[in-house]
Design a protein around this motif. Structure first.
Motif, PDB file in Angstrom:
ATOM      1  N   THR A   1       0.820  -1.218   0.000  1.00 40.65           N
ATOM      2  CA  THR A   1       0.000   0.000   0.000  1.00 40.65           C
ATOM      3  C   THR A   1       0.852   1.265   0.000  1.00 40.65           C
ATOM      4  O   THR A   1       0.335   2.355  -0.274  1.00 40.65           O
ATOM      5  CB  THR A   1      -0.936   0.010   1.220  1.00 40.65           C
ATOM      6  OG1 THR A   1      -0.165  -0.244   2.407  1.00 40.65           O
ATOM      7  CG2 THR A   1      -2.009  -1.066   1.084  1.00 40.65           C
TER       8      THR A   1
ATOM      9  N   ARG B   1       0.612   3.017  -3.230  1.00 42.47           N
ATOM     10  CA  ARG B   1      -0.595   3.821  -3.449  1.00 42.47           C
ATOM     11  C   ARG B   1      -0.526   5.136  -2.690  1.00 42.47           C
ATOM     12  O   ARG B   1      -0.916   6.193  -3.206  1.00 42.47           O
ATOM     13  CB  ARG B   1      -1.815   3.023  -2.990  1.00 42.47           C
ATOM     14  CG  ARG B   1      -3.147   3.761  -3.107  1.00 42.47           C
ATOM     15  CD  ARG B   1      -4.233   2.997  -2.372  1.00 42.47           C
ATOM     16  NE  ARG B   1      -3.898   2.889  -0.945  1.00 42.47           N
ATOM     17  CZ  ARG B   1      -4.411   1.980  -0.133  1.00 42.47           C
ATOM     18  NH1 ARG B   1      -5.259   1.078  -0.579  1.00 42.47           N
ATOM     19  NH2 ARG B   1      -4.053   1.952   1.151  1.00 42.47           N
ATOM     20  N   ASP B   2       0.000   5.089  -1.471  1.00 40.22           N
ATOM     21  CA  ASP B   2      -0.046   6.251  -0.601  1.00 40.22           C
ATOM     22  C   ASP B   2       1.139   7.189  -0.791  1.00 40.22           C
ATOM     23  O   ASP B   2       1.118   8.316  -0.292  1.00 40.22           O
ATOM     24  CB  ASP B   2      -0.096   5.796   0.867  1.00 40.22           C
ATOM     25  CG  ASP B   2      -1.311   4.911   1.137  1.00 40.22           C
ATOM     26  OD1 ASP B   2      -2.321   5.071   0.421  1.00 40.22           O
ATOM     27  OD2 ASP B   2      -1.236   4.057   2.043  1.00 40.22           O
TER      28      ASP B   2
ATOM     29  N   GLY C   1       1.445   7.091  -6.550  1.00 37.47           N
ATOM     30  CA  GLY C   1       0.014   6.821  -6.573  1.00 37.47           C
ATOM     31  C   GLY C   1      -0.589   6.882  -7.960  1.00 37.47           C
ATOM     32  O   GLY C   1      -1.486   6.097  -8.298  1.00 37.47           O
ATOM     33  N   GLU C   2      -0.104   7.779  -8.810  1.00 37.08           N
ATOM     34  CA  GLU C   2      -0.673   7.876 -10.159  1.00 37.08           C
ATOM     35  C   GLU C   2      -0.314   6.660 -11.006  1.00 37.08           C
ATOM     36  O   GLU C   2      -1.045   6.295 -11.933  1.00 37.08           O
ATOM     37  CB  GLU C   2      -0.227   9.162 -10.846  1.00 37.08           C
ATOM     38  CG  GLU C   2       1.289   9.313 -10.985  1.00 37.08           C
ATOM     39  CD  GLU C   2       1.635  10.653 -11.621  1.00 37.08           C
ATOM     40  OE1 GLU C   2       0.996  10.997 -12.634  1.00 37.08           O
ATOM     41  OE2 GLU C   2       2.531  11.345 -11.110  1.00 37.08           O
TER      42      GLU C   2
ATOM     43  N   TRP D   1      -0.182   3.690  -9.686  1.00 37.86           N
ATOM     44  CA  TRP D   1      -1.137   2.724  -9.119  1.00 37.86           C
ATOM     45  C   TRP D   1      -2.476   2.830  -9.840  1.00 37.86           C
ATOM     46  O   TRP D   1      -3.125   1.823 -10.143  1.00 37.86           O
ATOM     47  CB  TRP D   1      -1.290   3.023  -7.633  1.00 37.86           C
ATOM     48  CG  TRP D   1      -2.258   2.167  -6.878  1.00 37.86           C
ATOM     49  CD1 TRP D   1      -3.619   2.202  -6.948  1.00 37.86           C
ATOM     50  CD2 TRP D   1      -1.938   1.158  -5.922  1.00 37.86           C
ATOM     51  NE1 TRP D   1      -4.174   1.289  -6.096  1.00 37.86           N
ATOM     52  CE2 TRP D   1      -3.169   0.624  -5.448  1.00 37.86           C
ATOM     53  CE3 TRP D   1      -0.749   0.658  -5.410  1.00 37.86           C
ATOM     54  CZ2 TRP D   1      -3.222  -0.370  -4.492  1.00 37.86           C
ATOM     55  CZ3 TRP D   1      -0.804  -0.333  -4.456  1.00 37.86           C
ATOM     56  CH2 TRP D   1      -2.024  -0.854  -4.003  1.00 37.86           C
ATOM     57  N   ASP D   2      -2.867   4.032 -10.171  1.00 36.49           N
ATOM     58  CA  ASP D   2      -4.179   4.263 -10.780  1.00 36.49           C
ATOM     59  C   ASP D   2      -4.208   3.999 -12.286  1.00 36.49           C
ATOM     60  O   ASP D   2      -5.294   3.929 -12.869  1.00 36.49           O
ATOM     61  CB  ASP D   2      -4.626   5.713 -10.525  1.00 36.49           C
ATOM     62  CG  ASP D   2      -4.849   5.990  -9.037  1.00 36.49           C
ATOM     63  OD1 ASP D   2      -5.195   5.031  -8.315  1.00 36.49           O
ATOM     64  OD2 ASP D   2      -4.659   7.138  -8.608  1.00 36.49           O
TER      65      ASP D   2
ATOM     66  N   ASN E   1      -6.768  -6.584  -7.757  1.00 39.25           N
ATOM     67  CA  ASN E   1      -6.766  -5.591  -6.687  1.00 39.25           C
ATOM     68  C   ASN E   1      -5.354  -5.572  -6.102  1.00 39.25           C
ATOM     69  O   ASN E   1      -4.969  -6.485  -5.358  1.00 39.25           O
ATOM     70  CB  ASN E   1      -7.792  -5.939  -5.606  1.00 39.25           C
ATOM     71  CG  ASN E   1      -9.218  -5.892  -6.122  1.00 39.25           C
ATOM     72  OD1 ASN E   1      -9.579  -5.012  -6.900  1.00 39.25           O
ATOM     73  ND2 ASN E   1     -10.023  -6.854  -5.693  1.00 39.25           N
TER      74      ASN E   1
ATOM     75  N   GLU F   1      -3.729  -4.163  -3.850  1.00 34.99           N
ATOM     76  CA  GLU F   1      -3.474  -4.242  -2.413  1.00 34.99           C
ATOM     77  C   GLU F   1      -3.554  -5.673  -1.881  1.00 34.99           C
ATOM     78  O   GLU F   1      -3.077  -5.959  -0.774  1.00 34.99           O
ATOM     79  CB  GLU F   1      -4.444  -3.346  -1.631  1.00 34.99           C
ATOM     80  CG  GLU F   1      -5.912  -3.673  -1.849  1.00 34.99           C
ATOM     81  CD  GLU F   1      -6.516  -2.876  -2.993  1.00 34.99           C
ATOM     82  OE1 GLU F   1      -7.751  -2.720  -3.001  1.00 34.99           O
ATOM     83  OE2 GLU F   1      -5.758  -2.401  -3.859  1.00 34.99           O
TER      84      GLU F   1
END
Length: 747
Positions: free
Chosen positions: A66, A69-70, A74-75, A77-78, A210, A212
């Motif tokens: 994670t 993502r944090d 993060g971009e 990840w998306d 997913n 995560e």
């Protein structure tokens, strides 16, 4: 700015996941040609920024999934747009290359595969090329070429290709690779597979839908002793948290993506259908029907389609006709009009012929670049390639040698490659080191040969012509297959291994983990033994010395067995921190000496129980030991040890340790002078046969403390005695050497 590979990744993202690009093609072209940030189309700027961020990831590896993502990624990840990755190449290469018996056809088959590997497939990604136009034909894959750019290629050497592509074209590109092999060769086996991955996976390995939920470092630390986990991640002996982290990090990288493709490749190669059934089955490889009452080609494999006006009027199938034509082109043989009279559709234009550059031509280019033309060819004779094994056998008494070399420790090194650009660099470095090491060895040990005393109808007009005294069958990745004169084979094999390590040692990234080792545990030859590893990678080599008329497929099979034996020895020595090369060899003076399996032959025939366990051979050898073996043979010749007594000493080996020692000492004492005895003592007894418990020696034996047996190099000394020269490279062409078992074959 983006590096080349990442420019290709950005192209895939900008294209999107459909066959029609998500942006207008003009925007993609502007993005592709942009050299500065302010020239990038606004629509593509977010994509460039994401790929730039991926490229800039250095040694960052999150402790928790994670964190990706944090944190600042993060971009990435998306990002949901998939990116295609395709892997493919030829399979069962030896079956295609060595099914023909003649050197021209073998060379032609190898050259056709080289053309596909090194020219045709890379041309898929280059605008305006012939292969690119082939893709656009309606019967092939129209629309695919516009989605391909040169920056998508990770590597295309060594008989395999690894490339990125827009996700929608994965199946088309894999099919195109397989079809190109089949269309050009008709019968060669090939395989290509592909899959799609997310942007983040290029840096951090396979991720679940997913993300995560992906098992990560904390999970690995808890489950690393599980047998399945241990098998997947390997190196289970690592126990500290830092070592576990490194082990996990090495696996969770771009390497995991290529491992998945390798698994898919093996499944498809074995005949399994594609999971999604989106592609044609590969269960039924290319083949041609035969008929018991119809004329077959020279290889007795396929129905003949023409009889040529070449010497002896051979019959050719189209497969064999293509091989023979290409073999003639690569060796500059002008007798090619027979092919046009066959009415074949497969044609080679001027550009194709230029691309069919022989390894001999490439070797000459190397000589010019390195300034070695004069040392290799001091008289500057106009040279041609040998047209047959008989011409190569003409160099040294009708005997030739097959050399088959392959890289060591490659799998372990690849396990630590984490990024596409590292894969690209690795492929380029290995191919360059392999090719240059071969050229250096050939230039150092060989010189042009003038043909003499040829009497066969198909080559008698070649007398007095000058040829390159070798044949390079293939150089691909870390693989080498050569045919060389028998009297230079071991020296060439040794130099290839040494040069390979030296070239890589000068490049960044190939430093050995263990820089030194205990030479007493590794080298049985005690004269100035080295104790340093030059590189983390090396080569093992199989060498078969045999008569020119030994069936090629049989010789190739034995050489491959010798290579496997050498690699087995290298793997064992690696446990003692030795990372260098090894060589196994066999000298066949008649084809019937080994029926099929070398390991069984040695086990059943060359290991005896005579009070002590006796092993009547010492192969495989390290590179240092091979040098020592050659020097010991030269010392034996210099000492004027009678040849009859050399053979007699060999026959006494089977009678027991003490009997062999007594007879060797008796024969040595009868040498004509103490100087001759001293040569033998210093170059054989002291450096090979020193006793473990006192200052004496047990010649001709050595004691292996690990295996608890006595072994000897004497048998191999006898085997190569006729093929090692004292000094000058000159020898009488066509002369006869008579050994214990009869007369050698006359060249």
């Amino acid at each position: 700015m983006l590096e080349k590979i990442y420019k290709g990744i950005a192209w895939c993202l900008a294209w999107g996941d459909k066959k029609q690009p998500q942006f207008d093609i003009s925007i993609l072209e502007k993005m592709y040609k942009a050299t500065e940030e302010n020239q990038i189309p606004p629509e593509a700027q977010p994509i460039i920024d994401k790929v730039q961020k991926l490229q800039d990831i250095d040694n960052y590896f999150p402790g928790k999934i994670t964190d990706l993502r944090d944190g600042k990624y993060g971009e990435l990840w998306d990002e949901k747009t998939p990116i295609g990755l395709v892997y493919g190449g030829a399979t069962k290469i030896k079956q295609y290359v060595f099914e023909a018996a003649k050197l021209t056809d073998i060379r032609g088959a190898s050259a056709i595969l080289d053309k596909i590997n090194l020219v045709d497939l890379p041309e898929f990604f280059e605008p305006g090329t012939k292969s690119r136009k082939w893709l656009d034909e309606q019967r092939n894959f129209p629309g695919l070429s516009q989605a391909l750019i040169s920056e998508l290629v990770v590597y295309s050497t060594g008989g395999n290709i690894l490339v990125f592509c827009p996700a929608a074209f994965v199946d088309d590109l894999a099919n195109a690779i397989e079809k190109r092999y089949t269309e050009e060769t008709l019968t060669a086996n090939s395989c290509a597979v592909g899959s799609t991955f997310r942007l983040l996976e290029i840096r951090f390995g396979l991720l679940r839908e997913n993300i995560e939920n992906t098992p990560w470092l904390d999970w690995y630390k808890q489950n690393c002793q599980d047998k399945l986990v241990e098998s997947y991640f390997r190196l289970s002996e690592r126990k500290t948290d830092q070592e576990k982290r490194e082990n996990f990090q090495n696996r969770k990288s771009f390497n995991e993506l290529t491992s998945k493709l390798a698994a898919l490749f093996n499944q498809r190669r074995n005949g399994n259908d594609d999971v999604n059934n989106n592609r044609p089955s590969r269960k039924y490889p290319p083949m041609f029907e035969t008929h018991p009452y119809m004329r077959r080609d020279e290889g007795d494999r396929r129905i003949a389609v023409m009889q040529t006006d070449l010497p002896n009027n051979p019959y050719y199938s189209e497969v064999l006709a293509r091989k023979h034509l290409v073999g003639q082109i690569t060796k500059r043989d002008s007798r090619q009009s027979w092919y046009d009279r066959g009415g074949f559709d497969w044609k080679l234009d001027k550009k194709d012929r230029e691309n069919l550059k022989s390894w001999g031509d490439k070797f000459e280019d190397f000589l010019k670049k390195e300034g070695k033309q004069e040392s290799y060819n001091p008289e500057f004779h106009k040279l041609e390639a040998a047209r047959s094994l008989r011409e190569l056998g003409n160099i040294y008494n009708g005997f030739i040698a097959y050399i088959y070399a392959d890289g060591n420790n490659m799998g372990g090194y690849i396990q630590k490659i984490k990024t596409p650009e590292e894969y690209q660099k690795f492929s380029k470095d290995i191919f360059e080191a392999t090719e240059r090491s071969v050229y250096f060895a050939l230039a150092e040990h060989l010189h042009p040969h003038q043909l003499k005393n040829l009497t066969d109808p198909d080559n008698e007009n070649r007398n007095d012509g000058w040829i390159h005294p070798f044949e390079i069958l293939t150089i691909g990745g870390d693989d080498v297959m050569l045919i060389v004169p028998a009297n230079k084979a071991l020296e060439i094999a040794k130099t290839i291994g040494e040069r390979f390590e030296e070239i890589l040692a000068k490049k960044k990234g190939y430093e050995p983990e263990k820089s030194t080792y205990d030479p007493a545990e590794i080298h049985r030859y005690a004269k100035e033994p080295p104790n340093e590893n030059k590189s983390s990678l090396s080569m093992s080599t199989g060498v078969l010395i045999t008569a020119e008329d030994t069936p090629v497929y049989y010789a190739q099979n034995l050489t491959e067995q010798l290579l496997k034996s050498a690699k087995k020895r290298a793997k064992k020595l690696k446990e003692q921190n030795y990372l260098g090369g090894t060589i196994d060899f066999l000298s066949l003076k008649s084809v019937t000496m080994v029926s099929s399996n070398i390991e069984e032959f040695r086990k059943e025939g060359l290991i005896k129980e005579r009070g002590s366990k006796l092993k009547l051979y010492a192969a495989p050898y390290t590179l240092h030991e091979i040098g020592g073996l050659i020097e010991s043979v030269k010392a034996l010749k210099e000492s004027k040890f009678p040849k009859s007594q050399i053979y007699q000493t060999r026959s006494f080996l089977e009678k027991g340790k003490n009997t062999a020692i007594l007879n060797y000492r008796y024969f040595r004492a009868r040498l004509e002078s103490k100087d001759k005895q001293e040569i033998l003592r210093s170059e054989f007894e002291d450096v090979w046969c020193a006793a473990k418990t006192n200052g004496g020696n047990i010649a001709p034996w050595m004691y292996d403390e690990e295996e608890k047996l006595y072994e000897t190099i004497w048998r191999e000394i006898v085997d190569i005695y006729e093929f090692i020269e004292l000094g000058s490279r000159e020898q009488g062409v066509g002369s006869r050497e008579v050994g214990e078992s009869g007369s050698f074959i006359n060249g």
